[in-house]
Design a protein around this motif. Structure first.
Motif, mmCIF file in Angstrom:
data_model
loop_
_atom_site.group_PDB
_atom_site.id
_atom_site.type_symbol
_atom_site.label_atom_id
_atom_site.label_comp_id
_atom_site.label_asym_id
_atom_site.label_seq_id
_atom_site.Cartn_x
_atom_site.Cartn_y
_atom_site.Cartn_z
ATOM 1 N N ASN A 120 1.021 -1.108 -0.021
ATOM 2 C CA ASN A 120 0.092 -0.131 -0.005
ATOM 3 C C ASN A 120 0.824 1.254 0.056
ATOM 4 N N THR A 121 1.810 1.429 -0.936
ATOM 5 C CA THR A 121 2.818 2.557 -0.864
ATOM 6 C C THR A 121 2.943 2.575 -2.575
ATOM 7 N N ILE B 197 11.488 3.040 -2.888
ATOM 8 C CA ILE B 197 12.615 3.364 -3.228
ATOM 9 C C ILE B 197 13.329 4.526 -2.213
ATOM 10 N N GLU B 198 12.623 5.538 -1.912
ATOM 11 C CA GLU B 198 13.238 6.383 -1.068
ATOM 12 C C GLU B 198 13.427 5.856 0.617
ATOM 13 N N ASN B 199 12.574 4.928 0.745
ATOM 14 C CA ASN B 199 12.503 4.313 2.238
ATOM 15 C C ASN B 199 14.019 3.421 2.334
ATOM 16 N N ASP C 93 21.117 5.513 6.530
ATOM 17 C CA ASP C 93 21.133 5.606 7.833
ATOM 18 C C ASP C 93 22.103 4.291 8.594
ATOM 19 N N HIS C 94 22.134 3.228 7.635
ATOM 20 C CA HIS C 94 23.043 2.088 8.028
ATOM 21 C C HIS C 94 24.455 2.627 7.987
ATOM 22 N N GLU C 95 24.764 3.440 6.991
ATOM 23 C CA GLU C 95 26.208 3.808 6.887
ATOM 24 C C GLU C 95 26.338 4.767 8.016
ATOM 25 N N ARG C 96 25.695 5.802 8.537
ATOM 26 C CA ARG C 96 25.938 6.277 9.565
ATOM 27 C C ARG C 96 26.013 5.539 10.861
ATOM 28 N N ASN C 97 25.113 4.462 11.008
ATOM 29 C CA ASN C 97 25.312 3.908 12.161
ATOM 30 C C ASN C 97 26.585 3.155 12.323
#
Length: 81
Positions: free
Chosen positions: A25-26, A32-34, A41-45
């Motif tokens: 339902n998207t 793709i954005e998510n 975010d994984h790279e930052r983490n």
């Protein structure tokens, strides 16, 4: 601010991704954005993981250190009436 992006992808991948997005339902764009946000975010983490790795070896424990026993002692003393 949203910005338009053009991608060249395999036709079958696009069709399967559209079906997947519809089932969730998207939109394909939001999907793709998510996914890209997750990668960023994984790279930052992973930078945090580098800090944690640098702390490895700071504690020196004896060979016979029993973490389960020590934890049990800690919990017993913490909740002792």
């Amino acid at each position: 601010m949203d910005t338009k992006l053009t991608l060249k992808l395999d036709h079958d991948v696009i069709e399967k991704a559209k079906t997947f997005a519809k089932a969730k339902n998207t939109s394909l764009s939001k999907l793709i954005e998510n996914y890209l946000r997750l990668l960023v975010d994984h790279e930052r983490n992973s930078e945090v993981n580098t800090l944690v790795k640098s702390l490895s070896g700071v504690l020196h424990l004896t060979e016979n250190f029993n973490h389960k026993s020590e934890y049990q002692k800690y919990i017993t003393s913490k909740y002792k009436s």
